[in-house]
Design an enzyme around this catalytic site. Sequence first.
Site, mmCIF file in Angstrom:
data_model
loop_
_atom_site.group_PDB
_atom_site.id
_atom_site.type_symbol
_atom_site.label_atom_id
_atom_site.label_comp_id
_atom_site.label_asym_id
_atom_site.label_seq_id
_atom_site.Cartn_x
_atom_site.Cartn_y
_atom_site.Cartn_z
ATOM 1 N N HIS A 59 -0.134 -2.319 -1.514
ATOM 2 C CA HIS A 59 -0.684 -1.180 -1.039
ATOM 3 C C HIS A 59 -2.210 -1.602 -0.484
ATOM 4 O O HIS A 59 -2.469 -0.851 0.474
ATOM 5 C CB HIS A 59 -1.101 -0.311 -2.534
ATOM 6 C CG HIS A 59 -1.960 0.817 -2.496
ATOM 7 N ND1 HIS A 59 -1.537 2.026 -2.741
ATOM 8 C CD2 HIS A 59 -3.524 0.667 -2.117
ATOM 9 C CE1 HIS A 59 -2.893 2.835 -2.384
ATOM 10 N NE2 HIS A 59 -3.876 1.898 -2.100
ATOM 11 N N GLU A 60 -2.638 -2.612 -1.311
ATOM 12 C CA GLU A 60 -4.123 -3.012 -0.478
ATOM 13 C C GLU A 60 -3.664 -3.743 0.906
ATOM 14 O O GLU A 60 -4.698 -3.661 1.755
ATOM 15 C CB GLU A 60 -4.696 -3.968 -1.284
ATOM 16 C CG GLU A 60 -5.141 -3.402 -2.933
ATOM 17 C CD GLU A 60 -5.887 -2.138 -2.621
ATOM 18 O OE1 GLU A 60 -6.851 -2.025 -1.610
ATOM 19 O OE2 GLU A 60 -5.765 -1.271 -3.652
ATOM 20 N N HIS A 63 -3.701 -0.983 3.501
ATOM 21 C CA HIS A 63 -4.973 -0.900 4.091
ATOM 22 C C HIS A 63 -5.638 -1.834 5.075
ATOM 23 O O HIS A 63 -6.161 -1.781 5.870
ATOM 24 C CB HIS A 63 -6.218 -0.678 2.702
ATOM 25 C CG HIS A 63 -6.028 0.466 1.855
ATOM 26 N ND1 HIS A 63 -5.799 1.579 2.151
ATOM 27 C CD2 HIS A 63 -5.835 0.501 0.606
ATOM 28 C CE1 HIS A 63 -5.813 2.495 1.062
ATOM 29 N NE2 HIS A 63 -5.532 1.834 0.190
#
Length: 370
Positions: A59-60, A63
């Site tokens: 998920h990170e 980003h």
Amino acid sequence: MKGALRIGRIAGIDIYLHWTFGLLIAGIFAFYLLHGVGVQAALAGVLLVLVVFGCVVLHELGHALMARRFGVPTRDITLYPIGGVARLQRIPEEPIQEFWIAVAGPAVNLVIATVLALVLWVVGGSFDPNALVQPRLHFLTSLMWINLLLVGFNMLPAFPMDGGRVLRALLALRMNYVRATQIAASIGQGMAVLFGLFGLISFNPILLFIALFVYVGAQQEAQQAMFRSLTQGIPVRQAMMTRFQVLHPDDTLGRAVEALLAGAEHDFPVVENGQVVGVLTRKALLHALAREGQSGRVRDAMRATCRPIEDTAMLEEAFLRMQESGCEALPVVHNGQLVGLLTLENVGELMMIASALRQAAVLRAQVPPL
């Protein structure tokens, strides 16, 4: 990073694990044992948590890699018990860029959940949400639902979740950045109050924790936006102190005490052979005095990690460096020569002056000409 263990590097980005993560693993294991399940089921629960945090890393990275496409580097990714944080070097200039960076993380979890759903459909697995309480028997199902929950939670329109940044980005397309942040932060704090009230009524400590987390996160985001607005485009030389005393590494702490008592300065640049080698802060001086007395040397108490910054650098860059290094003061140089000292107190005073001037400009604009 302080209090965190570097566990790897992916796509050129360091991944850190905060020490409190160990408490989460121990707590999960104890939770399952206290509820009467066997050791195998408890280990399955711990394994599920570890795999979920693998999804959090992805998920990170979503980003971070999206930010990289827009030319915004990522300093690192740190895993905490409440989730992960990808620290970008700066906030994207364009609102639409922040929008895509914010949605990239939840999009990764949505892709993971979709792939798991397809696997379950092919093998004839269960889609029952109750599988979450039996991860050993329905591991993939539990993982699928957790990823969907991560999407829903992260897209709540409240800071510091991704949904708050999405909301700010959409608002910033129609208004200035500070105003957009204030509105998004207010909405987030309103949601936090509702979470808190519902948590009190239902005696749910998790909701109370989420409420506090969201409220503080929204407040911090609003403060950072205001800071960015007040300091944007301002070089360090406009905020630095130009009257200061210089110490030598071989000076005694007694000499530093004399300099501290003689003026209003709390921090002193340390220079040797014309080069800045560190900064002696009041806090470090007091600790060294308690340890060594006035006969101690400045070189043993100074912070060598407080590297100089050019006077032409922007104040926002200097502030970020101070946060990263934990330095309360930075020496300011021009072509390698010491010309000033930047402290958090200076930055605060500049912000107050800038805010007062802005209010005066607003008042003048509201008064009709005679």
